[in-house]
Design a protein around this motif. Sequence first.
Motif, PDB file in Angstrom:
ATOM      1  N   ARG A  89       0.733  -1.291  -0.006  1.00 20.84           N
ATOM      2  CA  ARG A  89       0.130  -0.255  -0.077  1.00 20.84           C
ATOM      3  C   ARG A  89       0.821   1.420   0.006  1.00 20.84           C
ATOM      4  O   ARG A  89       0.576   2.265  -0.842  1.00 20.84           O
ATOM      5  CB  ARG A  89      -0.898   0.125   1.272  1.00 20.84           C
TER       6      ARG A  89
ATOM      7  N   THR B 164       1.065   9.238  -5.821  1.00 19.54           N
ATOM      8  CA  THR B 164       1.517  10.432  -5.482  1.00 19.54           C
ATOM      9  C   THR B 164       2.443  11.138  -6.450  1.00 19.54           C
ATOM     10  O   THR B 164       2.408  12.268  -7.015  1.00 19.54           O
ATOM     11  CB  THR B 164       2.284  10.745  -3.977  1.00 19.54           C
TER      12      THR B 164
ATOM     13  N   TYR C 217      -7.134   4.251  -6.657  1.00 18.80           N
ATOM     14  CA  TYR C 217      -6.532   3.990  -5.374  1.00 18.80           C
ATOM     15  C   TYR C 217      -7.454   3.305  -4.514  1.00 18.80           C
ATOM     16  O   TYR C 217      -7.387   2.343  -3.910  1.00 18.80           O
ATOM     17  CB  TYR C 217      -5.964   5.046  -4.676  1.00 18.80           C
TER      18      TYR C 217
ATOM     19  N   LEU D 216      -5.622  12.037  -0.119  1.00 19.57           N
ATOM     20  CA  LEU D 216      -6.152  10.390   0.025  1.00 19.57           C
ATOM     21  C   LEU D 216      -5.027   9.376   0.044  1.00 19.57           C
ATOM     22  O   LEU D 216      -4.814   8.537   0.943  1.00 19.57           O
ATOM     23  CB  LEU D 216      -6.872  10.210  -1.440  1.00 19.57           C
ATOM     24  N   PHE D 217      -3.763   9.681  -0.796  1.00 23.76           N
ATOM     25  CA  PHE D 217      -2.903   8.692  -0.820  1.00 23.76           C
ATOM     26  C   PHE D 217      -1.952   8.493   0.432  1.00 23.76           C
ATOM     27  O   PHE D 217      -1.430   7.560   0.811  1.00 23.76           O
ATOM     28  CB  PHE D 217      -1.858   8.760  -2.097  1.00 23.76           C
ATOM     29  N   LEU D 218      -1.811   9.713   1.069  1.00 26.04           N
ATOM     30  CA  LEU D 218      -0.773   9.773   2.038  1.00 26.04           C
ATOM     31  C   LEU D 218      -1.646  10.110   3.746  1.00 26.04           C
ATOM     32  O   LEU D 218      -0.937   9.556   4.684  1.00 26.04           O
ATOM     33  CB  LEU D 218       0.302  11.038   1.985  1.00 26.04           C
TER      34      LEU D 218
ATOM     35  N   GLU E 238      -6.586   7.913   5.546  1.00 25.46           N
ATOM     36  CA  GLU E 238      -6.934   6.913   6.028  1.00 25.46           C
ATOM     37  C   GLU E 238      -6.096   6.729   7.717  1.00 25.46           C
ATOM     38  O   GLU E 238      -6.641   6.354   8.479  1.00 25.46           O
ATOM     39  CB  GLU E 238      -6.640   5.354   5.453  1.00 25.46           C
ATOM     40  N   ARG E 239      -4.776   7.062   7.304  1.00 26.24           N
ATOM     41  CA  ARG E 239      -3.879   7.166   8.550  1.00 26.24           C
ATOM     42  C   ARG E 239      -4.500   7.950   9.687  1.00 26.24           C
ATOM     43  O   ARG E 239      -4.644   7.879  10.789  1.00 26.24           O
ATOM     44  CB  ARG E 239      -2.621   7.602   8.323  1.00 26.24           C
TER      45      ARG E 239
ATOM     46  N   GLN F 128     -12.170   3.124   5.674  1.00 28.29           N
ATOM     47  CA  GLN F 128     -12.618   2.844   4.431  1.00 28.29           C
ATOM     48  C   GLN F 128     -13.544   3.957   4.261  1.00 28.29           C
ATOM     49  O   GLN F 128     -13.704   4.368   2.972  1.00 28.29           O
ATOM     50  CB  GLN F 128     -13.515   1.337   4.578  1.00 28.29           C
TER      51      GLN F 128
ATOM     52  N   ARG G 299     -11.647   7.217   3.112  1.00 31.80           N
ATOM     53  CA  ARG G 299     -11.027   6.914   1.982  1.00 31.80           C
ATOM     54  C   ARG G 299     -12.335   7.059   0.756  1.00 31.80           C
ATOM     55  O   ARG G 299     -11.782   7.861  -0.106  1.00 31.80           O
ATOM     56  CB  ARG G 299     -10.525   5.426   1.777  1.00 31.80           C
TER      57      ARG G 299
ATOM     58  N   GLU H 103      -1.638   1.926  10.201  1.00 27.56           N
ATOM     59  CA  GLU H 103      -1.748   1.200   8.899  1.00 27.56           C
ATOM     60  C   GLU H 103      -3.004   0.219   8.927  1.00 27.56           C
ATOM     61  O   GLU H 103      -3.504  -0.093   7.981  1.00 27.56           O
ATOM     62  CB  GLU H 103      -0.431   0.268   8.635  1.00 27.56           C
TER      63      GLU H 103
ATOM     64  N   GLY I  16      -5.569   0.108  11.586  1.00 20.56           N
ATOM     65  CA  GLY I  16      -6.733   0.695  12.324  1.00 20.56           C
ATOM     66  C   GLY I  16      -7.125  -0.166  13.526  1.00 20.56           C
ATOM     67  O   GLY I  16      -8.062   0.040  14.293  1.00 20.56           O
TER      68      GLY I  16
END
Lengths: 125, 559
Positions: free
Chosen positions: A46, A54, A104, B119-121, B124-125, B293, B296, B548, B550
Amino acid sequence: MSRGTTVGAAGTQPAPAAPRPARADTGSAIGRIAHSPQFRQLVAERTRFGWILTGLMLVVYFGFIGLIAFDKALLAVKVGSTSSLGLVLGVGVILFAFILTGIYVGRANTRYDALSADLKRSLGQ
Amino acid sequence: MIRRFLVLAVLLAAGPALAAGPDLGAVQQQATNWPAIGMFLFFVLFTLGITYKAAMGSKSAADFYAAGGGISAGTNSLAIAGDYMSAASFLGISGLVYTSGFDGLIYSTGFLVGWPIVLFLIAERLRNLGKFTFADVASFRLDQTAIRIISATGTLVVVAFYLIAQMVGAGKLIQLLFGLPYLYAVVLVGILMIVYVAFGGMKATTWVQVIKACLLLGGATFMAGAVLYRYGFNPETLFAKAVEVHPKGDAIMAPGGLVSNPVEAISLGVGLMFGTAGLPHILMRFFTVSDAQAARKSVFYATGLIGYFYILTFIIGFGGIALLMSDPDYFKLGAGGTFDKLKDMVGGTNMVAVNLANAVAGPYFLGFISAVAFATILAVVAGLTLAGASAVSHDLYAQVIARGRTTEAAEVRLSKLSAVVIGIVAIALGYIFENQNVAFMVGLAFSVAASCNFPVLAMSILWRGTTTWGALSGGLVGLVAAVVMVVLSKAVWVTTLGNAAPIFPYDNPALFSMPLAFATIWIVSLLDRSRRAARERAAFEAQYVRSETGIGASAAHAH
């Protein structure tokens, strides 16, 4: 877990700011997860995918800005009777950003959620 | 050209403050617009009803700060889009397209491309680690006091600059749209935002945002559709007509003067892209959903909604060119009935969308669009106020002053009180800054978010080596650098303070201040040999697992 967990936890107690919980149990549980192959695979895949996407976004967006800064004439080229290449590329950047988030989310919903479920199963949760 | 950047920057985020550019003086009170006021009153009554319902159902801190964590991904995406689609985006970008054509699109793309990064970084975290504010996340394994102070400071600075721009914009816009005096407008906005936030908390703030997003998207869709309908749903016909009537002719289809300095353009892009990932009122929305989820998915939907909206504003801007430019009814006429198509629009160039509403569907639709524009400002200031109030009560009071020895009820009470105080301060600032050029403030808010909040957040989540000293000093350096560079730039040093030449040559500091913050965090953390630093590095693993997976994440449901 560490303090952050307890901050205003579940709407009951005041959050204890001071002590770090002693955690012989939790500590080893964390270590077990962190070293489990499922966790490593999930995180490696991931994280890599996130950084690749990115990078793509950065290249596309700053490439677009670069073209505007250095090659205005190219962007003025007509692709339709009136619309220009710049217009198409600009709308393209917007669509690209959306599609990238979609890619994604699609991968996360299938692959990463499945890996994550595997991991939790292996931990007996 | 730098000046144009500045004006643009404001437009985009602060919409109405765009009037603060060269045509600040051109704002004049219009005749009282009763249909618009009626529709706006309906919106206010409806949202107050929602606030009342939310207040009845809000008992715990989780209800107040995070709407109980029960917001669905779809609803949250509308709220995020609502937070992001300010009146400035709507009126400012369509006005920019009207005057410059293609260049308006450059801004739209800049504002959108931050979302994939979020979103990518981050998204979720953030959800896995945090509870109510992004300081919860940044201070997860670091020192509560130090990190909450720097995070709350970053939050309050961003909120303050953003709020000033919005309040001044609101006052000007309402003068234009409703024909109400400036001060009434500012007081009205201030009181309503206090009511939404203090009584309804996150639930009311979210629903106000969602309703406004639906109204704005619906209104803009209808308007763009009506424009395209006139041209047989063929964009080429619309563009051809626009090129025919626009004084710049075919040049509107190609890049103009907006990006002639690459460094400035890249710095602006960096600020917009990474500032989005550091805006406290946006980040807090990730705590209102049930899990990673949902976080995201909300970003995915929100990116689609925001992108769609920017494409609509582009069509609306071109519709303005095609349908308004040759109609003297929409211009202030000079001697002999002549007018400048780019400068003399009734109400100023930012009123393109509003005037176009009248042109495509008559005065009631104009009233509707005016009411939506006002509702937009109201919803955005409410979100900002809640972010500021949370930083004061949840971060500064509960963790720093009371050191965690407080009750949830006391914390929420203090948060409501903070909302009232922030509202009053915002009214006062709006009044004080009425005749100041506030154009640089939204750009400054984005720069601070990119240079203080984002580096602290990203490094504490992503890099094991980050220590409290590193995060604290890096955040501080980023914050100070961003503010100082803006003060020394043309916008403040020359335009506001009256000096001859700017000391810092660019309007957007993010290209310099953000890497400076990251470098400081990195170097200071590396040099930090304290025992606390060793403990913090050791605690990374637990944070890493939770961020990573949850596992152990706060459910945010209090009931």
